[in-house]
Design a protein around this motif. Structure first.
Motif, PDB file in Angstrom:
ATOM      1  N   CYS A 186       0.810  -1.228   0.000  1.00 16.14           N
ATOM      2  CA  CYS A 186       0.000   0.000   0.000  1.00 16.14           C
ATOM      3  C   CYS A 186       0.835   1.266   0.000  1.00 16.14           C
ATOM      4  CB  CYS A 186      -0.908   0.021   1.221  1.00 16.14           C
ATOM      5  SG  CYS A 186      -2.476  -0.788   0.920  1.00 16.14           S
ATOM      6  N   LEU A 190      -1.596   4.984   0.544  1.00 17.47           N
ATOM      7  CA  LEU A 190      -2.902   4.312   0.577  1.00 17.47           C
ATOM      8  C   LEU A 190      -3.319   3.883   1.973  1.00 17.47           C
ATOM      9  CD1 LEU A 190      -2.760   2.014  -2.596  1.00 17.47           C
ATOM     10  CD2 LEU A 190      -3.604   4.349  -2.369  1.00 17.47           C
ATOM     11  N   ASP A 263      -1.078   6.476  -7.407  1.00 13.67           N
ATOM     12  CA  ASP A 263      -2.390   6.753  -8.014  1.00 13.67           C
ATOM     13  C   ASP A 263      -2.476   6.096  -9.391  1.00 13.67           C
ATOM     14  OD1 ASP A 263      -3.089   8.180  -5.806  1.00 13.67           O
ATOM     15  OD2 ASP A 263      -2.871  10.166  -6.711  1.00 13.67           O
ATOM     16  N   SER A 266      -2.571   2.212  -9.157  1.00 11.33           N
ATOM     17  CA  SER A 266      -3.895   1.746  -8.720  1.00 11.33           C
ATOM     18  C   SER A 266      -4.898   1.842  -9.862  1.00 11.33           C
ATOM     19  CB  SER A 266      -4.406   2.595  -7.546  1.00 11.33           C
ATOM     20  OG  SER A 266      -3.558   2.478  -6.444  1.00 11.33           O
ATOM     21  N   TYR A 287      -8.273  -8.757  -6.438  1.00 15.33           N
ATOM     22  CA  TYR A 287      -7.812  -7.357  -6.411  1.00 15.33           C
ATOM     23  C   TYR A 287      -8.704  -6.596  -5.419  1.00 15.33           C
ATOM     24  CZ  TYR A 287      -6.439  -2.678  -7.718  1.00 15.33           C
ATOM     25  OH  TYR A 287      -5.970  -1.382  -7.664  1.00 15.33           O
ATOM     26  N   GLY A 289      -9.644  -3.706  -5.057  1.00 12.31           N
ATOM     27  CA  GLY A 289     -10.534  -2.672  -5.596  1.00 12.31           C
ATOM     28  C   GLY A 289     -11.753  -3.243  -6.303  1.00 12.31           C
ATOM     29  N   ASN A 305      -7.083   3.270  -1.921  1.00 12.03           N
ATOM     30  CA  ASN A 305      -7.267   2.743  -3.275  1.00 12.03           C
ATOM     31  C   ASN A 305      -6.749   1.292  -3.300  1.00 12.03           C
ATOM     32  OD1 ASN A 305      -7.883   2.684  -6.007  1.00 12.03           O
ATOM     33  ND2 ASN A 305      -6.997   4.714  -6.391  1.00 12.03           N
ATOM     34  N   GLY A 307      -4.242  -0.239  -4.979  1.00 12.42           N
ATOM     35  CA  GLY A 307      -2.817  -0.549  -5.160  1.00 12.42           C
ATOM     36  C   GLY A 307      -2.542  -1.178  -6.516  1.00 12.42           C
TER      37      GLY A 307
END
Ligand SMILES: Cc1ncc(COP(=O)(O)O)c(C=O)c1O
Length: 391
Positions: A186, A190, A263, A266, A287, A289, A305, A307
């Protein structure tokens, strides 16, 4: 440096101590020792009466600049830089634990960490019980009267399992153990484990903190009392797995672009995860996200976020997984991660090959599993590169 500054500003402006030349970019101090004005000053430095540099195994101004910058990003009182991520873990354990102590650790850890705990520490009578990364009650059940340390990675390597840092920190506090979190995936951009209740944050600076696959480095962060008086710094200064000034300088400069890179990593990883989920020969995608991730809500509450790491299982086991790797032309076949260049790894035969089949099965590291550390190339080009082997 002011507390009110944003992380990207802190990553550029913290830790600057200009020399008499008033250089704009941070200087690199390549020296193994430092000169004293007199015998009295040498004695005062060695006794600790006078602060200042003595010898680069203890401190070096470039290393200190890196430590100050990373501490600002993790909002930690203190940071101790180490030669690698593994030596950060080793220094923490050797600094804080003694023969007869016990560790409870996530069973979803980087292979070398498992080996350190299982094979090396065991020889020094420090035992480890491995438990599910995601089952808080299993951690509590594994506690013994001599448990001194909880150790986890979140998201874990390679399956991106999410451990609840805040809940585990409460259990650790209740039983009088320290909670150490490897925050390599992370980075503080993050996730800031200390703010969630962890006692120690560990980094392999080799990964995203450098960000371009150039040098090895590591760090331990936490309260001054634990790091400086608790034995970690004494271990480092005595045993010597110190970060070199050159590596510290490279990573210091790497930190300046950390926010913008994380950013982008991710964002690219999310696009790759969504695309992989659509591929007929992909069995499963891991994942944090993705709404299909088993701990999606926890990841959302704990991380800003998802990663850059996406793990996926291909249909057809090892042969199919190796075919995907061997058909790539752009993505690098290498074990590192956190680089601008995307990297593809078959954990079962590389990073996790030295742990037993049983431990691999427990950790869910199957033969069809692949881990992509999504880099900063165009997503379309990465998809085309994986498409050949997946077809
Ligand atoms: C999560 C994690 N922790 C620690 C390490 C060890 O870091 P280093 O290679 O810098 O010793 C790695 C290396 O891949 C890692 O992925």
């Amino acid at each position: 440096m002011s507390d009110s500054l944003e992380p990207e500003t802190l990553a550029i402006h913290t830790g600057i101590h200009r020399s008499q030349f008033n250089e704009h970019s941070e200087a690199m101090y390549l020296t193994s020792s430092f000169v004293f004005d007199s015998a009295a000053q040498a004695a005062a430095r060695f006794s600790g009466e006078e602060p200042g540099n003595i010898y680069a195994r203890f401190t070096n101004p470039t290393v200190t600049a890196f430590e100050e910058r990373l501490a600002a990003l993790e909002e930690a009182e203190t940071c101790i830089a180490t030669s690698t991520g593994m030596s950060a873990i080793l220094a923490s354990v050797m600094g804080l634990l003694s023969a007869g102590d016990h560790i409870v650790a996530s069973r979803s850890l980087f292979g070398a960490t498992v080996n350190l705990f299982n094979n090396i520490l065991k020889r020094f009578d420090i035992e480890t019980t491995f438990v599910s990364a995601t089952d808080v009650s299993a951690w509590e059940a594994a506690v013994r009267p001599n448990t001194k340390l909880f150790f986890l990675e979140t998201p874990s390597n390679p399956l991106t399992e999410i451990s609840d840092i805040s809940e585990l920190s409460k259990v650790a506090k209740k039983v009088g153990a320290w909670l150490a979190v490897d925050n390599c995936f992370c980075t503080p951009i993050l996730q800031q484990p200390l703010k969630l209740g962890a006692d120690l944050v560990i980094h392999s600076a080799t990964k995203y903190l450098d960000g371009q696959g150039r040098v090895l480095g590591g760090a331990v962060l936490g309260k001054r009392e634990l790091l400086m008086d608790g034995g970690i710094y004494t271990f480092l200064r005595t045993a010597g797995p110190t970060l070199s000034a050159f590596n510290a300088w490279v990573i210091l400069k790497g930190l300046e672009t950390l926010k913008i890179r994380i950013d982008a990593h991710s964002n690219h990883a999310m696009q790759m995860a969504l695309w992989l989920e659509q591929q007929p020969n992909v069995e499963r995608v891991y994942y944090p996200g993705l709404p299909s991730h088993p701990q999606y809500d926890l990841a959302k509450s704990q991380q800003k976020n998802g990663g850059g790491i996406v793990t996926f299982e291909v249909k057809g086991g090892k042969d199919a997984a190796w075919r995907v790797i061997d058909e790539t032309r752009l993505i690098s076949i290498t074990a590192n991660l956190g680089d601008t260049k995307s990297t593809l790894t078959h954990p079962a035969s590389t990073t996790h090959s030295r742990i037993s089949q049983e431990a691999r099965d427990d950790a869910g590291v199957t033969d069809g599993l692949l881990r992509i550390a999504v880099g900063l190339e165009a997503v379309k080009d990465l998809q085309a590169d994986l498409s050949r082997g997946l077809a």
